[in-house]
Motif scaffolding. Structure first.
Motif, PDB file in Angstrom:
ATOM      1  N   PHE A 115      -1.701   9.531  -2.188  1.00 59.38           N
ATOM      2  CA  PHE A 115      -0.610   9.097  -3.065  1.00 59.38           C
ATOM      3  C   PHE A 115       0.732   9.590  -2.529  1.00 59.38           C
ATOM      4  O   PHE A 115       0.901  10.779  -2.296  1.00 59.38           O
ATOM      5  N   ARG A 116       1.644   8.648  -2.303  1.00 55.58           N
ATOM      6  CA  ARG A 116       3.001   9.036  -1.880  1.00 55.58           C
ATOM      7  C   ARG A 116       4.001   8.141  -2.593  1.00 55.58           C
ATOM      8  O   ARG A 116       3.807   6.928  -2.648  1.00 55.58           O
ATOM      9  N   ARG A 117       5.083   8.760  -3.090  1.00 52.59           N
ATOM     10  CA  ARG A 117       6.086   7.967  -3.791  1.00 52.59           C
ATOM     11  C   ARG A 117       7.080   7.406  -2.795  1.00 52.59           C
ATOM     12  O   ARG A 117       8.237   7.821  -2.733  1.00 52.59           O
ATOM     13  N   GLU A 118       6.622   6.449  -1.988  1.00 53.19           N
ATOM     14  CA  GLU A 118       7.490   5.807  -1.007  1.00 53.19           C
ATOM     15  C   GLU A 118       8.028   4.519  -1.608  1.00 53.19           C
ATOM     16  O   GLU A 118       7.560   4.061  -2.638  1.00 53.19           O
ATOM     17  N   ARG A 119       8.990   3.896  -0.905  1.00 53.22           N
ATOM     18  CA  ARG A 119       9.462   2.589  -1.345  1.00 53.22           C
ATOM     19  C   ARG A 119       8.391   1.570  -0.978  1.00 53.22           C
ATOM     20  O   ARG A 119       8.080   1.403   0.191  1.00 53.22           O
ATOM     21  N   ARG A 124       2.808  -0.682   2.858  1.00 49.68           N
ATOM     22  CA  ARG A 124       3.169   0.655   2.373  1.00 49.68           C
ATOM     23  C   ARG A 124       3.024   0.690   0.861  1.00 49.68           C
ATOM     24  O   ARG A 124       3.726  -0.020   0.147  1.00 49.68           O
ATOM     25  N   TYR A 125       2.117   1.508   0.396  1.00 45.82           N
ATOM     26  CA  TYR A 125       1.804   1.556  -1.027  1.00 45.82           C
ATOM     27  C   TYR A 125       1.923   2.981  -1.537  1.00 45.82           C
ATOM     28  O   TYR A 125       1.969   3.922  -0.753  1.00 45.82           O
ATOM     29  N   ARG A 126       1.950   3.117  -2.856  1.00 48.48           N
ATOM     30  CA  ARG A 126       2.039   4.460  -3.444  1.00 48.48           C
ATOM     31  C   ARG A 126       0.659   5.054  -3.648  1.00 48.48           C
ATOM     32  O   ARG A 126       0.494   6.258  -3.661  1.00 48.48           O
ATOM     33  N   VAL A 265       6.432  12.155  17.606  1.00 50.21           N
ATOM     34  CA  VAL A 265       6.300  13.349  16.770  1.00 50.21           C
ATOM     35  C   VAL A 265       5.677  12.869  15.477  1.00 50.21           C
ATOM     36  O   VAL A 265       5.723  11.710  15.159  1.00 50.21           O
ATOM     37  N   ARG A 266       5.083  13.743  14.728  1.00 51.94           N
ATOM     38  CA  ARG A 266       4.414  13.297  13.528  1.00 51.94           C
ATOM     39  C   ARG A 266       5.142  13.841  12.311  1.00 51.94           C
ATOM     40  O   ARG A 266       5.864  14.821  12.394  1.00 51.94           O
ATOM     41  N   GLY A 267       4.941  13.196  11.195  1.00 51.85           N
ATOM     42  CA  GLY A 267       5.725  13.513   9.995  1.00 51.85           C
ATOM     43  C   GLY A 267       5.301  14.778   9.265  1.00 51.85           C
ATOM     44  O   GLY A 267       5.888  15.132   8.265  1.00 51.85           O
ATOM     45  N   ASN A 287       3.667  -0.332  12.201  1.00 51.57           N
ATOM     46  CA  ASN A 287       2.684  -0.664  13.220  1.00 51.57           C
ATOM     47  C   ASN A 287       1.655   0.428  13.515  1.00 51.57           C
ATOM     48  O   ASN A 287       0.762   0.214  14.315  1.00 51.57           O
ATOM     49  N   ALA A 288       1.779   1.580  12.861  1.00 49.03           N
ATOM     50  CA  ALA A 288       0.794   2.636  13.094  1.00 49.03           C
ATOM     51  C   ALA A 288      -0.427   2.416  12.187  1.00 49.03           C
ATOM     52  O   ALA A 288      -0.305   2.445  10.973  1.00 49.03           O
ATOM     53  N   ILE A 289      -1.571   2.152  12.807  1.00 49.13           N
ATOM     54  CA  ILE A 289      -2.797   2.021  12.005  1.00 49.13           C
ATOM     55  C   ILE A 289      -3.308   3.408  11.671  1.00 49.13           C
ATOM     56  O   ILE A 289      -3.909   3.616  10.635  1.00 49.13           O
TER      57      ILE A 289
HETATM   58  P1  AMP Z   1       0.258   9.997   8.099  1.00 53.14           P
HETATM   59  O1  AMP Z   1      -0.562  10.948   7.283  1.00 53.14           O
HETATM   60  O2  AMP Z   1       1.647   9.794   7.559  1.00 53.14           O
HETATM   61  O3  AMP Z   1       0.194  10.250   9.547  1.00 53.14           O
HETATM   62  O4  AMP Z   1      -0.439   8.570   7.870  1.00 53.14           O
HETATM   63  C1  AMP Z   1      -1.611   8.217   8.518  1.00 53.14           C
HETATM   64  C2  AMP Z   1      -1.812   6.734   8.370  1.00 53.14           C
HETATM   65  O5  AMP Z   1      -1.918   6.413   6.978  1.00 53.14           O
HETATM   66  C3  AMP Z   1      -0.650   5.910   8.856  1.00 53.14           C
HETATM   67  O6  AMP Z   1      -0.777   5.618  10.217  1.00 53.14           O
HETATM   68  C4  AMP Z   1      -0.744   4.660   8.012  1.00 53.14           C
HETATM   69  O7  AMP Z   1      -1.644   3.739   8.602  1.00 53.14           O
HETATM   70  C5  AMP Z   1      -1.321   5.163   6.726  1.00 53.14           C
HETATM   71  N1  AMP Z   1      -0.278   5.297   5.695  1.00 53.14           N
HETATM   72  C6  AMP Z   1       0.609   6.313   5.524  1.00 53.14           C
HETATM   73  N2  AMP Z   1       1.383   6.108   4.449  1.00 53.14           N
HETATM   74  C7  AMP Z   1       0.981   4.929   3.906  1.00 53.14           C
HETATM   75  C8  AMP Z   1       1.385   4.161   2.762  1.00 53.14           C
HETATM   76  N3  AMP Z   1       2.354   4.566   1.940  1.00 53.14           N
HETATM   77  N4  AMP Z   1       0.749   2.972   2.527  1.00 53.14           N
HETATM   78  C9  AMP Z   1      -0.247   2.554   3.343  1.00 53.14           C
HETATM   79  N5  AMP Z   1      -0.672   3.240   4.419  1.00 53.14           N
HETATM   80  C10 AMP Z   1      -0.074   4.410   4.703  1.00 53.14           C
END
Ligand code: AMP
Length: 425
Positions: A115-119, A124-126, A265-267, A287-289
Motif C-alpha cells: 500500500f502506497r499513497r501515490e498519485r 500505479r495503484y494505492r 539507484v533505488r528508492g 517501465n520497471a516490472i
Molecule cells: P519498489 O519497492 O518501489 O522497488 O517497487 C518494486 C516494484 O513494485 C516496481 O518495480 C513496480 O513494478 C511495483 N510497484 C511499485 N509501486 C507500485 C504502485 N504504486 N502500483 C503498482 N506497482 C507498483
C-alpha cells in the motif's frame, strides 16, 4: 453508489485467471530454487518502516497509510501502525523475531498486497501486489556471496522467460557499501551545489535531502547536468568492486544478459552493493516490472544480528499488464468441460452425476431443472462449455446420457461409467 476507493481496484474474472497463472508459475520456479513461502501481516509498526526503509525516502515521508491505533483498555498502549508499503522490512523483522538465522541461509518468497499513497495512474495503484523473494542469513551461511546475487537474478530471468516475457532488459549497478555511499553522497552534494538551481524543483529538494535520488530524475532538461555528476562506480572500494565483478562474471557464464547502468539507484535507503531493475518497453513511463538488490545492513538497522541479504519485488500488476498483450486471460482459464442440464424434477440426479464427474477432475457447470432446454443450451454456450449433458428420467433409467458437443452439434448416448473418459477424449 458506493465505489472502490480511488487508487484501488477489483480484479475480476477472466483477468484473475492470468493472476493465478502468474502466481502458479512463480511458485513453480521458486520451488526449483528451493525457496519457501513466508506470509507476514499487512500492517506493522510505523517504526519498522521508518527505520527499515528510511525517513527520507518518498515512501516513508509521504506515501504511507498510517494511523494511530488507540489501546482498547486503559492497560493497553496505543501505537502508530502502517499498512506495509513494501515487504522486505517485514520479512527481516520476522527473521529477527523468530531467529531464522539459526537455520542458516533462508530463501523466502512472499506474495501479497502493498500500500502506497501515490498519485494513481495506469500501472500505479494505492493497493498493488508484489511477488517478493529474499535470500537472507548469517554471512557464514554464504548470504554475502556473489553467487547468491547471480542466482536470484537468474531465477528472476527464468521466471520472466517462463511467463513468455523474453524482451526484458536487466539494468545492473552496484551502489556500494553504506560507507562508500556516504562518500559518494558528499561528492554528489558538492557537485550539485553550483548547478542545482538550474534543475527541476524535485532535484533542488533532493540535492539537499537525498542527492542519490537526483540520478533517478526523468526530466529531460536535467539529463545533461546529471551526465556531468560523479559516478558511483568511481567510489567503490576494492571489496565492492570484486563482489560486483564476480556477480557479472557468473551472469555472463549463465548467459543472462544485462546492461550496466551506473545511474541506477533505488528508492529505498537499505540497498547496498548490487542493485537492479528489470524493465520492459511496453510499460512506458512505469517501465520497471521489478526491482531489487542487496541490503546487507538492514537487519542491524532493525536491531538484529548481521544478516546480509538480497531480494527483489516484482510488481504483479505491471507484470500482468505486460502479459495481457501476449496472453489473453481466456487462454489460461479452464472453461467448463460439461454443462449438466437437468430436465424437470431432475436437480438431485443431476447434482449426483455432476459430483461424480467433478471427482474425476472435470469442470462441471450445473444447470437448473426450472430451465427449458433452450435456456440450458444458451447458458451452456455462454459458459463456454464443450459439451452439454442432458439428464432426464429416461436417461436415469437407462443409465446412459445424451452428450452433445456444442461446437460440432454431434450427439451420442454414453453409458454412465464411460462418461468421464468420453468427455476427456
Ligand atoms: P519498489 O519497492 O518501489 O522497488 O517497487 C518494486 C516494484 O513494485 C516496481 O518495480 C513496480 O513494478 C511495483 N510497484 C511499485 N509501486 C507500485 C504502485 N504504486 N502500483 C503498482 N506497482 C507498483
Amino acid at each position: 453508489m458506493i465505489k472502490a476507493v480511488r487508487g484501488t481496484r477489483d480484479l475480476l474474472p477472466p483477468d484473475t485467471a492470468l493472476w493465478n497463472f502468474v502466481e502458479a508459475t512463480a511458485r513453480e520456479v521458486f520451488r526449483a530454487y528451493n525457496f519457501q513461502e513466508i506470509r507476514t501481516p499487512i500492517f506493522e509498526t510505523t517504526e519498522l518502516f521508518a527505520r527499515g526503509v528510511g525517513e527520507e525516502t518518498d515512501i516513508v515521508s509521504k506515501e504511507m497509510f498510517t494511523w494511530e491505533d488507540r489501546g482498547r483498555a486503559a492497560s493497553e498502549k496505543g501505537q502508530s501502525l502502517t499498512l506495509r508499503p513494501e515487504a522486505t522490512a517485514g520479512i527481516v523483522r520476522a527473521y529477527i523475531e523468530h531467529k531464522l538465522g539459526d537455520r542458516g541461509l533462508n530463501k523466502l518468497f512472499l506474495i501479497g498486497p502493498m500500500f502506497r499513497r501515490e498519485r494513481p495512474q495506469k500501472g500505479r495503484y494505492r493497493q498493488f501486489y508484489q511477488i517478493n523473494a529474499e535470500v537472507i542469513g548469517p554471512a557464514s551461511a554464504g548470504s554475502e556471496s556473489p553467487a547468491r546475487d547471480a542466482e536470484v537474478l537468474e531465477m528472476t530471468a527464468t521466471l520472466l522467460n517462463r511467463l513468455g516475457i523474453t524482451d526484458w532488459n536487466l539494468q545492473l549497478n552496484s551502489v556500494g557499501s553504506s560507507q562508500e555511499r556516504v562518500k559518494f553522497n558528499e561528492a554528489l552534494r558538492a557537485a550539485l551545489e553550483p548547478v542545482k538551481d538550474n534543475m527541476c524543483v524535485d532535484c533542488q529538494r533532493r540535492a539537499l535531502t537525498n542527492p542519490l535520488r537526483v540520478l533517478d530524475c526523468k526530466v529531460p532538461e536535467d539529463q545533461p547536468i546529471i551526465e556531468t555528476l560523479p559516478r558511483i562506480t568511481d567510489f567503490l572500494g576494492q571489496e565492492s568492486r570484486t563482489h560486483f565483478d564476480a556477480v557479472q562474471s557468473i551472469l555472463t557464464k549463465l548467459g543472462v544478459r544485462f546492461t550496466l547502468n551506473p545511474r541506477l539507484v533505488r528508492g529505498l535507503d537499505y540497498y547496498t552493493r548490487t542493485a537492479f531493475e528489470f524493465t520492459h518497453g511496453a510499460l512506458g513511463a512505469q517501465n520497471a516490472i521489478l526491482g531489487g538488490g542487496r541490503y546487507d545492513g538492514l537487519s542491524e538497522a532493525l536491531g538484529g544480528p548481521p544478516a546480509p541479504g538480497i531480494g527483489f519485488a516484482i510488481g504483479e500488476d505491471r507484470l500482468v499488464m505486460t502479459l495481457q498483450e501476449k496472453t489473453p486471460a481466456e487462454s489460461v482459464m479452464r472453461k467448463p468441460d460439461v454443462y449438466v442440464a437437468p430436465m424437470a424434477g431432475m436437480n438431485g440426479e443431476a447434482a449426483r452425476l455432476a459430483h461424480e464427474l467433478r471427482q474425476q477432475d472435470l469442470v462441471i457447470e450445473l444447470g437448473d431443472d426450472s430451465f427449458r432446454l433452450k435456456k440450458s443450451f444458451e447458458a451452456a454456450t455462454r459458459a463456454g462449455a464443450k459439451y452439454i449433458l442432458i439428464i432426464g428420467e429416461n436417461e436415469i433409467k437407462a443409465n446412459a446420457f445424451a452428450l452433445k458437443n456444442l461446437a460440432s452439434g454431434e450427439q451420442v448416448s454414453v453409458p454412465r461409467a464411460e462418461l468421464a473418459e468420453r468427455i476427456r477424449a
